[in-house]
Design a protein around this motif. Structure first.
Motif, PDB file in Angstrom:
ATOM      1  N   PRO A  51       0.832  -1.213   0.000  1.00 59.10           N
ATOM      2  CA  PRO A  51       0.000   0.000   0.000  1.00 59.10           C
ATOM      3  C   PRO A  51       0.862   1.257   0.000  1.00 59.10           C
ATOM      4  O   PRO A  51       1.709   1.444   0.892  1.00 59.10           O
ATOM      5  N   ALA A  52       0.661   2.094  -1.005  1.00 58.31           N
ATOM      6  CA  ALA A  52       1.566   3.217  -1.260  1.00 58.31           C
ATOM      7  C   ALA A  52       1.616   4.214  -0.114  1.00 58.31           C
ATOM      8  O   ALA A  52       2.632   4.876   0.086  1.00 58.31           O
ATOM      9  N   HIS A  53       0.543   4.334   0.647  1.00 59.41           N
ATOM     10  CA  HIS A  53       0.553   5.319   1.729  1.00 59.41           C
ATOM     11  C   HIS A  53       1.326   4.827   2.943  1.00 59.41           C
ATOM     12  O   HIS A  53       1.641   5.623   3.839  1.00 59.41           O
ATOM     13  N   LEU A  54       1.679   3.519   2.969  1.00 54.40           N
ATOM     14  CA  LEU A  54       2.391   2.958   4.118  1.00 54.40           C
ATOM     15  C   LEU A  54       3.807   2.491   3.786  1.00 54.40           C
ATOM     16  O   LEU A  54       4.720   2.694   4.589  1.00 54.40           O
ATOM     17  N   VAL A  55       4.028   1.834   2.667  1.00 54.30           N
ATOM     18  CA  VAL A  55       5.362   1.309   2.347  1.00 54.30           C
ATOM     19  C   VAL A  55       6.320   2.476   2.108  1.00 54.30           C
ATOM     20  O   VAL A  55       6.049   3.352   1.282  1.00 54.30           O
ATOM     21  N   PRO A  56       7.454   2.511   2.807  1.00 51.92           N
ATOM     22  CA  PRO A  56       8.357   3.670   2.687  1.00 51.92           C
ATOM     23  C   PRO A  56       9.036   3.796   1.324  1.00 51.92           C
ATOM     24  O   PRO A  56       9.285   4.906   0.860  1.00 51.92           O
ATOM     25  N   LEU A  57       9.344   2.668   0.673  1.00 52.32           N
ATOM     26  CA  LEU A  57      10.200   2.703  -0.516  1.00 52.32           C
ATOM     27  C   LEU A  57       9.518   3.326  -1.725  1.00 52.32           C
ATOM     28  O   LEU A  57       8.354   3.041  -2.010  1.00 52.32           O
ATOM     29  N   VAL A  58      10.279   4.155  -2.469  1.00 49.92           N
ATOM     30  CA  VAL A  58       9.908   4.584  -3.818  1.00 49.92           C
ATOM     31  C   VAL A  58      11.157   4.442  -4.683  1.00 49.92           C
ATOM     32  O   VAL A  58      12.202   5.016  -4.374  1.00 49.92           O
ATOM     33  N   GLU A  59      11.058   3.663  -5.764  1.00 52.67           N
ATOM     34  CA  GLU A  59      12.185   3.456  -6.672  1.00 52.67           C
ATOM     35  C   GLU A  59      12.146   4.529  -7.751  1.00 52.67           C
ATOM     36  O   GLU A  59      11.236   4.553  -8.583  1.00 52.67           O
ATOM     37  N   VAL A  60      13.123   5.423  -7.738  1.00 61.93           N
ATOM     38  CA  VAL A  60      13.181   6.527  -8.695  1.00 61.93           C
ATOM     39  C   VAL A  60      14.163   6.154  -9.793  1.00 61.93           C
ATOM     40  O   VAL A  60      15.317   5.812  -9.528  1.00 61.93           O
ATOM     41  N   SER A  61      13.695   6.221 -11.042  1.00 62.68           N
ATOM     42  CA  SER A  61      14.528   5.825 -12.170  1.00 62.68           C
ATOM     43  C   SER A  61      14.502   6.915 -13.240  1.00 62.68           C
ATOM     44  O   SER A  61      13.490   7.103 -13.913  1.00 62.68           O
ATOM     45  N   PRO A  62      15.600   7.661 -13.389  1.00 60.83           N
ATOM     46  CA  PRO A  62      15.641   8.677 -14.440  1.00 60.83           C
ATOM     47  C   PRO A  62      15.860   8.056 -15.807  1.00 60.83           C
ATOM     48  O   PRO A  62      16.431   6.961 -15.928  1.00 60.83           O
ATOM     49  N   ALA A  63      15.412   8.757 -16.832  1.00 55.83           N
ATOM     50  CA  ALA A  63      15.769   8.404 -18.203  1.00 55.83           C
ATOM     51  C   ALA A  63      17.071   9.127 -18.552  1.00 55.83           C
ATOM     52  O   ALA A  63      17.571   9.955 -17.780  1.00 55.83           O
ATOM     53  N   MET A  64      17.628   8.820 -19.709  1.00 57.15           N
ATOM     54  CA  MET A  64      18.885   9.453 -20.109  1.00 57.15           C
ATOM     55  C   MET A  64      18.742  10.972 -20.170  1.00 57.15           C
ATOM     56  O   MET A  64      19.668  11.708 -19.846  1.00 57.15           O
ATOM     57  N   ALA A  65      17.559  11.434 -20.574  1.00 59.28           N
ATOM     58  CA  ALA A  65      17.349  12.870 -20.739  1.00 59.28           C
ATOM     59  C   ALA A  65      16.975  13.580 -19.445  1.00 59.28           C
ATOM     60  O   ALA A  65      16.924  14.808 -19.406  1.00 59.28           O
ATOM     61  N   SER A  66      16.720  12.838 -18.374  1.00 50.77           N
ATOM     62  CA  SER A  66      16.233  13.459 -17.134  1.00 50.77           C
ATOM     63  C   SER A  66      17.277  14.405 -16.546  1.00 50.77           C
ATOM     64  O   SER A  66      18.466  14.091 -16.501  1.00 50.77           O
ATOM     65  N   ASP A  67      16.819  15.541 -16.071  1.00 47.75           N
ATOM     66  CA  ASP A  67      17.671  16.531 -15.426  1.00 47.75           C
ATOM     67  C   ASP A  67      18.014  16.038 -14.018  1.00 47.75           C
ATOM     68  O   ASP A  67      17.114  15.846 -13.199  1.00 47.75           O
ATOM     69  N   PRO A  68      19.309  15.814 -13.707  1.00 48.02           N
ATOM     70  CA  PRO A  68      19.660  15.318 -12.369  1.00 48.02           C
ATOM     71  C   PRO A  68      19.133  16.189 -11.239  1.00 48.02           C
ATOM     72  O   PRO A  68      18.764  15.675 -10.174  1.00 48.02           O
ATOM     73  N   ALA A  69      19.072  17.506 -11.459  1.00 50.38           N
ATOM     74  CA  ALA A  69      18.565  18.389 -10.411  1.00 50.38           C
ATOM     75  C   ALA A  69      17.091  18.124 -10.142  1.00 50.38           C
ATOM     76  O   ALA A  69      16.625  18.214  -8.998  1.00 50.38           O
ATOM     77  N   ARG A  70      16.368  17.767 -11.180  1.00 47.79           N
ATOM     78  CA  ARG A  70      14.946  17.481 -10.987  1.00 47.79           C
ATOM     79  C   ARG A  70      14.733  16.122 -10.336  1.00 47.79           C
ATOM     80  O   ARG A  70      13.787  15.923  -9.574  1.00 47.79           O
ATOM     81  N   VAL A  71      15.617  15.187 -10.650  1.00 49.55           N
ATOM     82  CA  VAL A  71      15.556  13.892  -9.971  1.00 49.55           C
ATOM     83  C   VAL A  71      15.759  14.089  -8.472  1.00 49.55           C
ATOM     84  O   VAL A  71      15.019  13.542  -7.643  1.00 49.55           O
ATOM     85  N   GLU A  72      16.752  14.899  -8.103  1.00 46.57           N
ATOM     86  CA  GLU A  72      17.008  15.157  -6.687  1.00 46.57           C
ATOM     87  C   GLU A  72      15.850  15.925  -6.060  1.00 46.57           C
ATOM     88  O   GLU A  72      15.508  15.699  -4.901  1.00 46.57           O
ATOM     89  N   ALA A  73      15.226  16.822  -6.836  1.00 47.19           N
ATOM     90  CA  ALA A  73      14.075  17.563  -6.305  1.00 47.19           C
ATOM     91  C   ALA A  73      12.935  16.618  -5.956  1.00 47.19           C
ATOM     92  O   ALA A  73      12.285  16.762  -4.914  1.00 47.19           O
ATOM     93  N   LEU A  74      12.689  15.635  -6.823  1.00 49.90           N
ATOM     94  CA  LEU A  74      11.636  14.666  -6.525  1.00 49.90           C
ATOM     95  C   LEU A  74      12.012  13.830  -5.303  1.00 49.90           C
ATOM     96  O   LEU A  74      11.179  13.595  -4.415  1.00 49.90           O
ATOM     97  N   CYS A  75      13.275  13.382  -5.246  1.00 46.72           N
ATOM     98  CA  CYS A  75      13.711  12.583  -4.089  1.00 46.72           C
ATOM     99  C   CYS A  75      13.561  13.382  -2.797  1.00 46.72           C
ATOM    100  O   CYS A  75      13.142  12.844  -1.767  1.00 46.72           O
TER     101      CYS A  75
END
Length: 337
Positions: free
Chosen positions: A158-182
């Motif tokens: 259940p997404a509201h309880l399990v702590p983990l979120v696997e974040v996977s950028p694409a080649m074009a993803s802006d690293p700063a935006r990946v960190e912003a989401l994290c």
């Protein structure tokens, strides 16, 4: 950004189980959430789907209230912060969002339809994340204009309880935006991990192997479904709630895995059970784990006695919490008959 600093609501496209769980997670943290159902429906059908979504969220919030984790006033606020909206409102509502999660069914057709709408209506600066558990991020990034703002964020139910979120950028993803989401995910109490775009990501890939092997045990008559699941709950699951899989290899020694894999691959299936090359390479390089000071982890400078004691203490605490400590004789504890 914290909920108190955010003026824009969180957008979630897809009002199924995953979308409802993510909506609950952000609302619990104090965010306004727009949960959008993208399917074209009659007003009557949307009323039914919207009511189902509300009921699911209300049930989860009620459980937290009954468990004493939130009070009634907070529960009311959480529910008030989630708006469930139909497809025709998507253009106007998406334009208000700085972060949008796509959570539609796991088909390319459904993803393409969702990203066509998201891409047409969100601002160029909005973060956009899929929640797919299987489709690689490169495939999805190509469906969006401005793919620098895209990445995958796979939540576990259940997404509201399990702590983990696997974040996977694409080649074009802006690293700063990946960190912003994290950073935003950490702000609502989640634990993001970043992994390369690869079908299945981390948990679904490992989970698929484990679930298929459990099914084979039943199929082959090795054990009943009940006994397989008991073994997982009270053996496998307990240990890996404390030690990660690679940490566990280092703890016992990579040579144990190597020899066990050779035996199983020789007696059961050479493809399913063969150890990957990295296990043999670690052995050849004297990196068998803690006793060598190196394995998948480097233990240089680590107080191994304290490290072991800490992990065992976590394990014991879990056993005590579940009432599953083994019988230990002592004062007031008679010997077994």
């Amino acid at each position: 950004m914290t909920a108190s600093e955010a003026s824009a609501p969180i957008g979630i496209v897809g009002a199924g189980r995953m979308g409802r769980g993510i909506a609950t997670a952000f609302a619990l943290a104090g965010y306004k959430v727009l949960l959008l159902d993208l399917r074209e429906r009659s007003p009557q059908d949307f009323a039914r789907i919207g009511a189902e979504a509300r009921q699911d969220i209300e049930r989860d919030v009620a459980f937290l209230t009954e468990a004493g984790l939130i009070d009634a006033a907070t529960a009311d606020s959480v529910l008030a912060d989630v708006t469930v909206a139909p497809a025709e409102q998507a253009p106007a509502l998406l334009a208000r969002c700085d972060l949008v999660f796509e959570a539609v069914p796991e088909t390319l057709e459904a993803k393409q339809g969702a990203f066509a709408i998201i891409g047409a209506h969100v601002s160029q600066n909005a973060l956009v994340a899929s929640t797919t558990s299987t489709i690689d991020a490169e495939t999805l990034a190509a469906m969006l204009p401005h793919p620098r703002r895209f990445m995958n964020a796979h939540w576990l139910n259940p997404a509201h309880l399990v702590p983990l979120v696997e974040v996977s950028p694409a080649m074009a993803s802006d690293p700063a935006r990946v960190e912003a989401l994290c950073a935003m995910l950490r702000g609502i109490g989640k634990v993001p991990v970043v992994c390369r775009s690869s079908p299945g990501y981390i948990v679904p890939r490992i989970q698929a192997l484990a679930m298929n092997e459990a099914a084979r045990l039943v199929e082959e008559g090795v054990a009943s479904a009940q006994d397989v699941d008991t073994a997982i709950r009270v053996g496998f699951g307990f240990r890996f709630a404390v030690l990660g899989l690679l940490e566990f290899i280092d703890w016992g020694g990579g040579d144990i895995l190597f020899h066990a894999s050779n035996y199983l691959s020789g007696t059961l299936d050479p493809q399913r059970f063969a150890a990957p090359a990295v296990v043999a390479d670690n052995m050849a390089q004297g990196r068998k784990g803690m006793r060598d000071g190196k394995g998948f982890y480097d233990y240089a400078g680590v107080d191994l006695a304290a490290y072991r004691a800490g992990r065992i203490a976590e394990f014991v605490a879990m056993l005590e919490h579940r009432g599953m400590m083994p019988a230990i004789r002592g004062p007031g504890r008679p010997k077994p008959a």
